[in-house]
Design a protein around this motif. Structure first.
Motif, PDB file in Angstrom:
ATOM      1  N   PRO A  74      18.556  42.419 -10.161  1.00 20.70           N
ATOM      2  CA  PRO A  74      19.106  42.781 -11.228  1.00 20.70           C
ATOM      3  C   PRO A  74      19.512  43.486 -11.292  1.00 20.70           C
ATOM      4  N   ALA A  75      20.438  43.643 -12.570  1.00 25.54           N
ATOM      5  CA  ALA A  75      21.129  43.792 -13.653  1.00 25.54           C
ATOM      6  C   ALA A  75      21.443  45.299 -13.280  1.00 25.54           C
ATOM      7  N   PRO A  76      23.080  45.440 -12.591  1.00 27.33           N
ATOM      8  CA  PRO A  76      23.410  47.073 -12.338  1.00 27.33           C
ATOM      9  C   PRO A  76      23.228  47.992 -13.346  1.00 27.33           C
ATOM     10  N   ILE A  77      22.925  49.099 -13.304  1.00 24.80           N
ATOM     11  CA  ILE A  77      23.015  50.361 -13.856  1.00 24.80           C
ATOM     12  C   ILE A  77      23.984  50.448 -14.514  1.00 24.80           C
ATOM     13  N   PRO A  78      24.760  51.034 -15.164  1.00 24.92           N
ATOM     14  CA  PRO A  78      26.520  51.076 -15.216  1.00 24.92           C
ATOM     15  C   PRO A  78      26.359  52.850 -15.419  1.00 24.92           C
ATOM     16  N   LEU A  79      27.037  53.428 -14.491  1.00 23.04           N
ATOM     17  CA  LEU A  79      26.977  55.293 -14.376  1.00 23.04           C
ATOM     18  C   LEU A  79      27.864  55.831 -15.511  1.00 23.04           C
ATOM     19  N   PRO A  80      27.753  56.817 -16.150  1.00 15.68           N
ATOM     20  CA  PRO A  80      27.920  57.726 -16.822  1.00 15.68           C
ATOM     21  C   PRO A  80      28.833  58.392 -16.815  1.00 15.68           C
ATOM     22  N   GLU A 100      24.405  73.071 -22.387  1.00 14.62           N
ATOM     23  CA  GLU A 100      25.279  73.094 -22.200  1.00 14.62           C
ATOM     24  C   GLU A 100      25.346  71.606 -21.265  1.00 14.62           C
ATOM     25  N   VAL A 101      24.759  70.477 -21.444  1.00 17.25           N
ATOM     26  CA  VAL A 101      24.605  68.735 -20.192  1.00 17.25           C
ATOM     27  C   VAL A 101      25.667  68.345 -19.513  1.00 17.25           C
ATOM     28  N   ASP A 102      25.747  67.640 -18.410  1.00 20.16           N
ATOM     29  CA  ASP A 102      26.189  66.306 -17.886  1.00 20.16           C
ATOM     30  C   ASP A 102      26.119  64.919 -18.337  1.00 20.16           C
ATOM     31  N   GLN A 103      27.168  64.274 -18.553  1.00 15.40           N
ATOM     32  CA  GLN A 103      26.630  63.239 -19.196  1.00 15.40           C
ATOM     33  C   GLN A 103      26.149  62.601 -17.505  1.00 15.40           C
ATOM     34  N   THR A 104      25.949  62.990 -17.445  1.00 18.48           N
ATOM     35  CA  THR A 104      24.523  62.127 -15.684  1.00 18.48           C
ATOM     36  C   THR A 104      23.783  62.719 -16.062  1.00 18.48           C
ATOM     37  N   GLU A 105      23.044  63.721 -16.874  1.00 22.19           N
ATOM     38  CA  GLU A 105      21.409  64.512 -17.298  1.00 22.19           C
ATOM     39  C   GLU A 105      21.010  63.032 -18.114  1.00 22.19           C
ATOM     40  N   THR A 106      19.584  63.200 -16.715  1.00 22.13           N
ATOM     41  CA  THR A 106      18.254  62.488 -16.922  1.00 22.13           C
ATOM     42  C   THR A 106      17.813  63.210 -18.693  1.00 22.13           C
ATOM     43  N   VAL A 107      16.829  62.267 -18.800  1.00 21.17           N
ATOM     44  CA  VAL A 107      15.756  62.989 -19.498  1.00 21.17           C
ATOM     45  C   VAL A 107      14.911  63.891 -18.185  1.00 21.17           C
ATOM     46  N   ARG A 108      14.648  63.834 -17.412  1.00 16.98           N
ATOM     47  CA  ARG A 108      13.679  64.600 -16.673  1.00 16.98           C
ATOM     48  C   ARG A 108      14.532  66.177 -16.410  1.00 16.98           C
ATOM     49  N   SER A 109      15.555  65.766 -16.181  1.00 16.90           N
ATOM     50  CA  SER A 109      16.668  67.277 -15.707  1.00 16.90           C
ATOM     51  C   SER A 109      16.869  68.088 -17.211  1.00 16.90           C
ATOM     52  N   LEU A 110      16.771  67.335 -18.452  1.00 19.90           N
ATOM     53  CA  LEU A 110      17.349  68.435 -19.762  1.00 19.90           C
ATOM     54  C   LEU A 110      15.946  68.787 -19.756  1.00 19.90           C
ATOM     55  N   LYS A 111      14.707  68.251 -19.888  1.00 19.32           N
ATOM     56  CA  LYS A 111      13.693  68.695 -19.502  1.00 19.32           C
ATOM     57  C   LYS A 111      13.425  69.469 -18.929  1.00 19.32           C
ATOM     58  N   GLY A 131      15.150  59.844 -34.363  1.00 22.65           N
ATOM     59  CA  GLY A 131      13.530  59.450 -34.172  1.00 22.65           C
ATOM     60  C   GLY A 131      12.879  59.077 -32.936  1.00 22.65           C
ATOM     61  N   ARG A 132      13.845  58.693 -32.008  1.00 23.90           N
ATOM     62  CA  ARG A 132      12.952  57.812 -31.274  1.00 23.90           C
ATOM     63  C   ARG A 132      12.520  58.792 -29.575  1.00 23.90           C
ATOM     64  N   GLU A 133      11.564  58.791 -29.872  1.00 29.15           N
ATOM     65  CA  GLU A 133      10.740  58.944 -28.470  1.00 29.15           C
ATOM     66  C   GLU A 133      11.744  59.026 -26.727  1.00 29.15           C
ATOM     67  N   LEU A 134      12.094  59.905 -26.183  1.00 33.48           N
ATOM     68  CA  LEU A 134      13.178  59.790 -24.988  1.00 33.48           C
ATOM     69  C   LEU A 134      12.396  59.349 -23.835  1.00 33.48           C
ATOM     70  N   ASP A 135      11.574  58.335 -24.132  1.00 36.50           N
ATOM     71  CA  ASP A 135      10.134  58.864 -23.418  1.00 36.50           C
ATOM     72  C   ASP A 135      10.011  57.577 -21.568  1.00 36.50           C
ATOM     73  N   GLU A 136      11.627  57.867 -21.002  1.00 39.12           N
ATOM     74  CA  GLU A 136      11.892  57.544 -19.362  1.00 39.12           C
ATOM     75  C   GLU A 136      12.397  58.552 -19.125  1.00 39.12           C
ATOM     76  N   GLU A 137      11.620  59.204 -17.786  1.00 41.88           N
ATOM     77  CA  GLU A 137      11.914  60.314 -17.604  1.00 41.88           C
ATOM     78  C   GLU A 137      13.508  60.307 -16.505  1.00 41.88           C
ATOM     79  N   PHE A 138      13.875  58.873 -16.005  1.00 41.09           N
ATOM     80  CA  PHE A 138      14.511  59.480 -15.249  1.00 41.09           C
ATOM     81  C   PHE A 138      16.198  58.308 -15.564  1.00 41.09           C
ATOM     82  N   ARG A 139      15.937  57.705 -17.106  1.00 42.87           N
ATOM     83  CA  ARG A 139      16.874  57.633 -18.483  1.00 42.87           C
ATOM     84  C   ARG A 139      18.255  58.274 -18.136  1.00 42.87           C
ATOM     85  N   TYR A 140      19.167  58.031 -18.255  1.00 43.58           N
ATOM     86  CA  TYR A 140      20.444  58.876 -18.632  1.00 43.58           C
ATOM     87  C   TYR A 140      20.301  58.927 -20.260  1.00 43.58           C
ATOM     88  N   LEU A 141      20.869  60.485 -20.599  1.00 42.57           N
ATOM     89  CA  LEU A 141      20.662  60.290 -22.043  1.00 42.57           C
ATOM     90  C   LEU A 141      21.752  59.616 -22.642  1.00 42.57           C
TER      91      LEU A 141
END
Length: 257
Positions: A74-80, A100-111, A131-141
């Motif tokens: 699996p390709a490493p996921i770069p951290l913001p 005010e949000v951190d750059q490490t914020e995810t869609v879930r944590s924003l919700k 225009g795009r849904e943020l449909d992956e809960e644990f993906r970084y913003l």
């Protein structure tokens, strides 16, 4: 029969049955080598074997066949970057709030943050950016391109499920893409609007032939690496709006049990 599995310079023999699927073979390998199924790719002569097909579907596989196992890493996921703050505007139908949000914020944590500030139930939120849904809960913003001064639009899902709101007699429509195999047909990607999810694979085949999208011949339809059954509906196969179906020339041979 026994086949040879070759992996990273070493080989071992594995007992397989003609009716066993490629997926089942991967599960056996996982049990022996502790390599997760999702990380395995099996191939012969450079062609990857499809999970939904059985050994007997590959008529050239016999005891002299060597199956190459490639381990997908699996390709490493770069951290913001850490400790970086952004101000974003969260827009509802009749109001706005600034967070005010951190750059490490995810869609879930924003919700969760919107819920704390505004009281909107998390399960009813559908977040959109550009225009795009943020449909992956644990993906970084940041993975969605969200940065300082971005505007997030909140749509509220109905408390009643969409299925409950549809009349019983109504059949949902699909917009699917049919991808033909470049090695067997002229490569093409064909969008099919207004296909009902109650349509069977056989009805889909007749539609493609009638519209001259495919030439007369025998075809195998594959969805998510599984061969589709002629008499079963697209809904039964789990086909959803925007999915891809793959078309190969040939027929499925049924082995004797």
């Amino acid at each position: 029969m026994k086949v040879t599995i070759s992996v990273e310079g070493s080989e071992f023999s594995l007992d397989v049955e003609p009716q066993e699927s490629v997926l089942r073979i991967k599960q056996k390998i996982e049990h022996i080598l502790r390599i997760p199924v999702a990380s395995q790719a099996l191939s012969i002569w450079g062609w990857e074997l499809i999970d939904g097909l059985d050994m007997e579907d590959y008529s050239t596989i016999d005891e002299s066949t060597k199956i190459v196992l490639t381990i997908r890493k699996p390709a490493p996921i770069p951290l913001p970057p850490a400790n970086s703050k952004n101000r974003i505007t969260v827009k509802f139908s009749a109001r706005k709030i600034v967070l005010e949000v951190d750059q490490t914020e995810t869609v879930r944590s924003l919700k969760e943050k919107i819920h704390i500030v505004d009281g909107t139930p998390i399960k009813r939120m559908a977040l959109f950016f550009a225009g795009r849904e943020l449909d992956e809960e644990f993906r970084y913003l940041t993975a969605y391109g969200i940065s300082d001064n971005a505007e997030i639009v909140v749509f509220l899902k109905s408390a009643v499920s969409a299925a409950d709101q549809l009349p019983v007699s109504r059949t949902p429509l699909l917009n699917v893409m049919v991808q033909t195999a470049s090695c067997l047909l002229n490569s093409a990607m064909i969008p099919l609007d207004m296909i009902r999810d109650s349509s069977t694979v056989s009805e889909l085949r007749q539609f493609l032939l009638k519209e001259k999208i495919l030439p007369p011949d025998d075809y195998i339809f594959i969805h998510k690496q599984r061969i589709m059954r002629e008499s079963c509906s697209l809904r039964w196969h789990g086909v959803e709006n925007g999915d891809f179906l793959y078309v190969f020339k040939g027929t499925v041979s049924q082995g004797k049990v």
